[in-house]
Design a protein around this motif. Sequence first.
Motif, mmCIF file in Angstrom:
data_model
loop_
_atom_site.group_PDB
_atom_site.id
_atom_site.type_symbol
_atom_site.label_atom_id
_atom_site.label_comp_id
_atom_site.label_asym_id
_atom_site.label_seq_id
_atom_site.Cartn_x
_atom_site.Cartn_y
_atom_site.Cartn_z
ATOM 1 N N LYS A 127 12.565 12.431 -7.206
ATOM 2 C CA LYS A 127 13.246 11.134 -7.109
ATOM 3 C C LYS A 127 12.770 10.367 -5.879
ATOM 4 O O LYS A 127 12.636 9.138 -5.916
ATOM 5 N N ILE A 128 12.496 11.092 -4.783
ATOM 6 C CA ILE A 128 11.949 10.449 -3.580
ATOM 7 C C ILE A 128 10.590 9.829 -3.906
ATOM 8 O O ILE A 128 10.320 8.665 -3.589
ATOM 9 N N ASP A 129 9.726 10.619 -4.566
ATOM 10 C CA ASP A 129 8.396 10.124 -4.933
ATOM 11 C C ASP A 129 8.500 8.900 -5.842
ATOM 12 O O ASP A 129 7.740 7.928 -5.704
ATOM 13 N N SER A 130 9.434 8.945 -6.775
ATOM 14 C CA SER A 130 9.594 7.841 -7.719
ATOM 15 C C SER A 130 9.974 6.545 -7.004
ATOM 16 O O SER A 130 9.432 5.471 -7.311
ATOM 17 N N ILE A 131 10.884 6.641 -6.014
ATOM 18 C CA ILE A 131 11.300 5.455 -5.269
ATOM 19 C C ILE A 131 10.136 4.884 -4.467
ATOM 20 O O ILE A 131 9.881 3.670 -4.471
ATOM 21 N N ILE A 132 9.405 5.743 -3.759
ATOM 22 C CA ILE A 132 8.285 5.284 -2.935
ATOM 23 C C ILE A 132 7.193 4.670 -3.809
ATOM 24 O O ILE A 132 6.659 3.593 -3.499
ATOM 25 N N CYS A 133 6.875 5.329 -4.925
ATOM 26 C CA CYS A 133 5.821 4.813 -5.800
ATOM 27 C C CYS A 133 6.238 3.508 -6.471
ATOM 28 O O CYS A 133 5.396 2.626 -6.705
ATOM 29 N N HIS A 134 7.520 3.366 -6.770
ATOM 30 C CA HIS A 134 7.991 2.124 -7.397
ATOM 31 C C HIS A 134 7.646 0.914 -6.524
ATOM 32 O O HIS A 134 7.185 -0.123 -7.021
ATOM 33 N N GLY A 135 7.863 1.046 -5.222
ATOM 34 C CA GLY A 135 7.518 -0.044 -4.318
ATOM 35 C C GLY A 135 6.038 -0.341 -4.293
ATOM 36 O O GLY A 135 5.619 -1.516 -4.288
ATOM 37 N N VAL A 136 5.204 0.702 -4.291
ATOM 38 C CA VAL A 136 3.755 0.494 -4.266
ATOM 39 C C VAL A 136 3.290 -0.144 -5.575
ATOM 40 O O VAL A 136 2.387 -1.001 -5.581
ATOM 41 N N TYR A 137 3.889 0.249 -6.699
ATOM 42 C CA TYR A 137 3.526 -0.391 -7.965
ATOM 43 C C TYR A 137 3.823 -1.897 -7.921
ATOM 44 O O TYR A 137 3.068 -2.709 -8.478
ATOM 45 N N GLU A 138 4.893 -2.293 -7.257
ATOM 46 C CA GLU A 138 5.180 -3.725 -7.096
ATOM 47 C C GLU A 138 4.051 -4.419 -6.330
ATOM 48 O O GLU A 138 3.638 -5.531 -6.680
ATOM 49 N N LEU A 139 3.547 -3.731 -5.294
ATOM 50 C CA LEU A 139 2.446 -4.312 -4.514
ATOM 51 C C LEU A 139 1.172 -4.399 -5.343
ATOM 52 O O LEU A 139 0.430 -5.394 -5.262
ATOM 53 N N LEU A 140 0.909 -3.388 -6.145
ATOM 54 C CA LEU A 140 -0.307 -3.390 -6.957
ATOM 55 C C LEU A 140 -0.271 -4.486 -8.020
ATOM 56 O O LEU A 140 -1.311 -4.971 -8.464
ATOM 57 N N LYS A 141 0.929 -4.858 -8.414
ATOM 58 C CA LYS A 141 1.067 -5.926 -9.406
ATOM 59 C C LYS A 141 1.281 -7.295 -8.758
ATOM 60 O O LYS A 141 1.569 -8.275 -9.444
ATOM 61 N N ASP A 142 1.166 -7.349 -7.427
ATOM 62 C CA ASP A 142 1.304 -8.596 -6.662
ATOM 63 C C ASP A 142 2.669 -9.267 -6.881
ATOM 64 O O ASP A 142 2.781 -10.497 -6.859
ATOM 65 N N SER A 143 3.695 -8.437 -7.086
ATOM 66 C CA SER A 143 5.020 -9.005 -7.309
ATOM 67 C C SER A 143 5.895 -8.969 -6.065
ATOM 68 O O SER A 143 7.065 -9.349 -6.115
ATOM 69 N N SER A 144 5.327 -8.528 -4.930
ATOM 70 C CA SER A 144 6.078 -8.509 -3.673
ATOM 71 C C SER A 144 5.091 -8.383 -2.525
ATOM 72 O O SER A 144 3.882 -8.234 -2.736
ATOM 73 N N ASP A 145 5.624 -8.453 -1.292
ATOM 74 C CA ASP A 145 4.775 -8.289 -0.113
ATOM 75 C C ASP A 145 5.108 -6.968 0.573
ATOM 76 O O ASP A 145 6.165 -6.367 0.322
ATOM 77 N N ILE A 146 4.210 -6.516 1.456
ATOM 78 C CA ILE A 146 4.344 -5.189 2.043
ATOM 79 C C ILE A 146 5.632 -5.030 2.859
ATOM 80 O O ILE A 146 6.376 -4.054 2.650
ATOM 81 N N PRO A 147 5.964 -5.930 3.795
ATOM 82 C CA PRO A 147 7.197 -5.732 4.569
ATOM 83 C C PRO A 147 8.444 -5.660 3.683
ATOM 84 O O PRO A 147 9.345 -4.841 3.926
ATOM 85 N N SER A 148 8.512 -6.498 2.664
ATOM 86 C CA SER A 148 9.687 -6.490 1.784
ATOM 87 C C SER A 148 9.776 -5.176 1.012
ATOM 88 O O SER A 148 10.868 -4.609 0.848
ATOM 89 N N VAL A 149 8.643 -4.679 0.530
ATOM 90 C CA VAL A 149 8.634 -3.421 -0.215
ATOM 91 C C VAL A 149 9.074 -2.269 0.676
ATOM 92 O O VAL A 149 9.852 -1.397 0.257
ATOM 93 N N ILE A 150 8.582 -2.232 1.901
ATOM 94 C CA ILE A 150 8.968 -1.150 2.815
ATOM 95 C C ILE A 150 10.477 -1.175 3.063
ATOM 96 O O ILE A 150 11.150 -0.133 3.043
#
Length: 760
Positions: free
Chosen positions: A719-742
């Motif tokens: 579940k930890i991995d899923s949460i962290i990867c979910h944020g990175v997938y948002e970045l890969l799809k250009d749907s958010s910025d790095i500070p907001s995802v973190i």
Amino acid sequence: MVATIKDVAKKAGVSIATVSNYLNNTNPVRKETATRIQAAIDSLGYKQNYMARNLKAQRYTDVGVILPDLDNPYYVQIFQGIEKTFHQSKYYLTLAFSYDDPEREAEIIDNLLKKQVAGLVLVPSMVDNWKFYYHHLVSRDKPLVILDRQIDNLETNFIAFENEKAIADLAKSLIDQGKRNLVLITGPRKYREEQLCIDAFLEVCSQNDIDINQALQVYSVGTSKEETFRITTNLLRRFLPDAILTTNGAGAVGIIESLSFLGYSTNDIPVATLGEERWNKYTHSISSLSSQRPAIQMGEQAAQLLLEQLKSPFVSENRRILMTDKILTKEPHPVRYAQYQPIQIDRNGQTLKVLLLDTYQTHALSGLFSNFTSATGIAVDATSIPHPELFERIIQESRKAPGDSPFDVVMFDIPWLYTLASSKVLADISPHIERKEINPGIFLPRSFEYFSRFEKGHYGLPFMYAPQILFYRKDLFEDPFNKTEFDRLFKSKLRPPQTWKEFNAICEFFTSHTDHISYGTSIPASHPEYLAPEIYMRLFSSNSQVFDKNNQVTFSNPRTLKAYIDLIKVMKHVKPNYLQTSDMDAVKDFLLGETAMLITYPSFLYDEELISANPGILNNIAHSNIPGNAPILGGWSLGIFAQSEQKDQAFDFIKWACSDKISDYFALMGGYSAVESTYLNDELTKLYPWFPLYHSTYKTTRPILPPRTASGKIVSQNKIDSIICHGVYELLKDSSDIPSVIEKTHKALEELILSHEETT
């Protein structure tokens, strides 16, 4: 017009004496000067006249001998014959080994010519490159004797055995004994002599109305004992032959070792080989049928031919000599068993059900199951599950009532240990450990802490060790154009990257600034199980932590920002289909020549099908620590399902699978155990030169271990991995910025901890 040494000196802007010093290594020459001289030589096409120089100087007394290796007794005996003949002459021998690597052989020949050898005897590896031998040796009137492997279009001395006739005679002898399901293992087909053996074998079988399935019964990948062990072990999973033939004695050793290890003898499956000539037939000879070939005589004849040419270089004719074998039939004798000889136990036909990760290494392990079965009487039935599905399958099986789940043994990832143990999915094997039924000292240091221990119990044994390693293409990193261009563009040397910023620059270079390869690397991101390691190794190297020592979330910090910037920047310069790429897809991209670098667990790198599709690729792969030198400790354990009704038998199996008794055999099959001695084995290190790095890397690896809540509950690592990867997938799809995802990831992790705390 032929260039002279005077022309070279003029073009390089140096004296003739300086050029002579460089060519003959008589006096040191400055690096800058040497570079200019070599450039002039290449530009003018200058070639030294070695014969004229030797006649003038009358002082060159070194003779070069180039053999593939000395692992094969056949080559040892050839050299003994050469040395015996030259011992009484004025010449001295310089012995070198090519290991059947064309680049290495070419370098050896160049160095021997610089040392002014008078002549050469060699077993060639570049049989399809006659021009190399012609331009470097024959055209310069360099006396030469070729052994064993004929080079088409090259007029020189040649000595070989009639291998095809000997193989035909061996096959006919076996067929006359009633053996019809035959298997042949030879060296690479690129050597004409090996192809002739295959043709002769097939012809004899055809003449005796025997149909041969070449995909199953003919193997042409090599005849080292390690390769034939692997081939035979895999073969016996699919096909039980009446007899096995091989084209050299070293290969027979590996075949016999495999048969013995899996519980067979040469009385069950006879082994026939070319070239056993020993007086100690009772203590050395292990094959059932062999040819006797006087390899020492071959060496003597080769030396004599070379001496004749050295004595009369302008009048001695080149000769072609074919020597014959004598077939030797041996009486059946007890086979020499492998070191592992466990106590035979009658288990009344019991079967263990094993749940494994679906990977090449576990398939390799299944090829060794017969050894366990022959020792215990227990059959093994394995089911393999892909990585993204395995954890959920384990949980599903654990919810079944005792006796309803078909599985006894389970393979699990290190980060799953705490969850599976605390949920009582795994049986506590501490009583077996306390009775010292296995020695923890055989494993890598602290392995039991990472792979086995939870609170006061032990819930598995260390099975597969997998550190993250950087693999890269030597030819691309050593290419002069690439080195010069990279230095021009990035003001830095092209080398294995030591930081993530350097890694990103190299990826950009190979993807966008050179036509030598398509991409710098591939990033597997099709599933969180594949993407998570890419994130964690960058977090580790930035000294960022997801949780602190008190299990408080510390994800949002400047070090995490740096790690995320490094990751997102590189995605612009990798193979663009990363959202569809698995870890094995990334390996395939690398082995098939699409990418210049690969960061992966070593257990994923060896894929026999991919490697056979790109022969020689392993010789062109180098290895290094990953950028930042903070790799994840990847690894897998074998445990016992708590509801298994065969726990003692299941422990017998995991003790066998994780023991030092089979770890070396597992390595030969492409597996990587957690047994430390395997990575210190000299023979295996020669076969797998990256083993010392794997061993040293262990000291810097960091396992991913899940945190606990304030009340001591284990938080699911998945579940930890899923949460962290979910944020990175948002970045890969250009749907958010790095500070907001973190920041969002940090809050989601806090909510996860709270939800576990509130769960009863």
